[in-house]
Design a protein around this motif. Structure first.
Motif, PDB file in Angstrom:
ATOM      1  N   ASN A  88       0.829  -1.202   0.000  1.00  0.00           N
ATOM      2  CA  ASN A  88       0.000   0.000   0.000  1.00  0.00           C
ATOM      3  C   ASN A  88       0.869   1.260   0.000  1.00  0.00           C
ATOM      4  OD1 ASN A  88       0.716   0.744   2.676  1.00  0.00           O
ATOM      5  ND2 ASN A  88      -0.863  -0.582   3.526  1.00  0.00           N
ATOM      6  N   ASP A  89       0.209   2.412  -0.087  1.00  0.00           N
ATOM      7  CA  ASP A  89       0.938   3.680  -0.192  1.00  0.00           C
ATOM      8  C   ASP A  89       1.867   3.935   0.983  1.00  0.00           C
ATOM      9  OD1 ASP A  89      -0.200   4.215  -2.600  1.00  0.00           O
ATOM     10  OD2 ASP A  89      -1.650   5.675  -1.845  1.00  0.00           O
ATOM     11  N   VAL A  90       1.411   3.647   2.186  1.00  0.00           N
ATOM     12  CA  VAL A  90       2.228   3.910   3.367  1.00  0.00           C
ATOM     13  C   VAL A  90       3.468   3.023   3.371  1.00  0.00           C
ATOM     14  CG1 VAL A  90       2.284   3.859   5.894  1.00  0.00           C
ATOM     15  CG2 VAL A  90       0.261   4.732   4.725  1.00  0.00           C
ATOM     16  N   GLU A  91       3.303   1.779   2.977  1.00  0.00           N
ATOM     17  CA  GLU A  91       4.441   0.853   2.931  1.00  0.00           C
ATOM     18  C   GLU A  91       5.459   1.247   1.864  1.00  0.00           C
ATOM     19  OE1 GLU A  91       2.280  -2.746   2.253  1.00  0.00           O
ATOM     20  OE2 GLU A  91       2.252  -3.279   4.375  1.00  0.00           O
ATOM     21  N   SER A  92       5.021   1.958   0.844  1.00  0.00           N
ATOM     22  CA  SER A  92       5.933   2.327  -0.234  1.00  0.00           C
ATOM     23  C   SER A  92       6.585   3.692  -0.008  1.00  0.00           C
ATOM     24  CB  SER A  92       5.203   2.328  -1.580  1.00  0.00           C
ATOM     25  OG  SER A  92       4.231   3.350  -1.605  1.00  0.00           O
ATOM     26  N   LEU A  93       6.334   4.306   1.133  1.00  0.00           N
ATOM     27  CA  LEU A  93       6.969   5.578   1.467  1.00  0.00           C
ATOM     28  C   LEU A  93       8.264   5.324   2.226  1.00  0.00           C
ATOM     29  CD1 LEU A  93       3.926   7.672   2.761  1.00  0.00           C
ATOM     30  CD2 LEU A  93       5.075   7.876   0.561  1.00  0.00           C
ATOM     31  N   ILE A  94       9.229   6.193   2.018  1.00  0.00           N
ATOM     32  CA  ILE A  94      10.433   6.149   2.838  1.00  0.00           C
ATOM     33  C   ILE A  94      10.486   7.426   3.651  1.00  0.00           C
ATOM     34  CG2 ILE A  94      11.750   4.672   1.278  1.00  0.00           C
ATOM     35  CD1 ILE A  94      13.222   7.225   0.359  1.00  0.00           C
ATOM     36  N   SER A  95      11.071   7.337   4.796  1.00  0.00           N
ATOM     37  CA  SER A  95      11.255   8.517   5.635  1.00  0.00           C
ATOM     38  C   SER A  95      12.734   8.856   5.648  1.00  0.00           C
ATOM     39  CB  SER A  95      10.792   8.249   7.075  1.00  0.00           C
ATOM     40  OG  SER A  95       9.407   8.046   7.087  1.00  0.00           O
ATOM     41  N   THR A  96      13.002  10.126   5.492  1.00  0.00           N
ATOM     42  CA  THR A  96      14.382  10.579   5.538  1.00  0.00           C
ATOM     43  C   THR A  96      14.423  11.929   6.223  1.00  0.00           C
ATOM     44  OG1 THR A  96      16.355  11.019   4.222  1.00  0.00           O
ATOM     45  CG2 THR A  96      14.278  11.616   3.224  1.00  0.00           C
ATOM     46  N   PRO A  97      15.361  12.134   7.107  1.00  0.00           N
ATOM     47  CA  PRO A  97      15.432  13.434   7.779  1.00  0.00           C
ATOM     48  C   PRO A  97      15.883  14.512   6.798  1.00  0.00           C
ATOM     49  CG  PRO A  97      17.086  11.902   8.642  1.00  0.00           C
ATOM     50  CD  PRO A  97      16.329  11.181   7.589  1.00  0.00           C
ATOM     51  N   ILE A  98      15.195  15.639   6.835  1.00  0.00           N
ATOM     52  CA  ILE A  98      15.569  16.808   6.045  1.00  0.00           C
ATOM     53  C   ILE A  98      15.451  18.036   6.936  1.00  0.00           C
ATOM     54  CG2 ILE A  98      14.902  15.855   3.804  1.00  0.00           C
ATOM     55  CD1 ILE A  98      12.326  17.560   4.001  1.00  0.00           C
ATOM     56  N   SER A  99      16.028  19.115   6.498  1.00  0.00           N
ATOM     57  CA  SER A  99      15.894  20.353   7.262  1.00  0.00           C
ATOM     58  C   SER A  99      14.471  20.880   7.115  1.00  0.00           C
ATOM     59  CB  SER A  99      16.892  21.400   6.747  1.00  0.00           C
ATOM     60  OG  SER A  99      16.504  21.862   5.466  1.00  0.00           O
TER      61      SER A  99
END
Length: 133
Positions: free
Chosen positions: A2-13
């Motif tokens: 699903n959409d949530v599973e295909s998202l990645i999280s990455t820290p940004i400013s």
């Protein structure tokens, strides 16, 4: 997946987040394709709440976002004009002037992103390097 599973999280400013939101606002104004606008809306809907939590605390941040939108809209127009000149093989003085304005507008954009990072005490702060500086 699903959409949530295909998202990645990455820290940004925080400044980068605001910049991303401003680019999405510009895309919503400039792009006409319904298919592309659906993807833009989806991304905006995911990211804007992260941005809004800062805006609701400091009016200066709303003003900064508004300025970023104007800067990115200006940059879009300059780059679009450049593409048209290149396509027409018109690479004379107007093209060079547009090229110079791209990096000047990008410098202005960077300064505003720095201000946003400072106002929010962002843990990540973008760095620029210029030869001779």
């Amino acid at each position: 997946m699903n959409d949530v599973e295909s998202l990645i999280s990455t820290p940004i400013s925080v400044g980068e987040l605001f910049d991303k939101i401003s680019v999405l606002v510009v895309k919503r104004k400039k792009i006409e394709s319904e298919e592309k606008l659906k993807h833009i809306a989806k991304e905006y809907d995911l990211l804007y709440p992260l941005c809004y939590k800062y805006i609701e605390k400091k009016q200066e941040l709303k003003e900064a976002l508004d300025k970023l939108i104007l800067i990115n809209e200006n940059l879009w127009d300059i780059l679009e004009a450049q593409r048209q000149m290149e396509k027409a093989k018109e690479l004379g003085e107007p093209f060079v002037t547009a090229s110079i304005s791209v990096y000047r507008v990008n410098d202005e954009r960077f300064r505003l992103k720095q201000l946003i990072n400072d106002l929010t005490n962002s843990a990540i702060k973008e760095q620029k390097y210029y030869t001779g500086k």
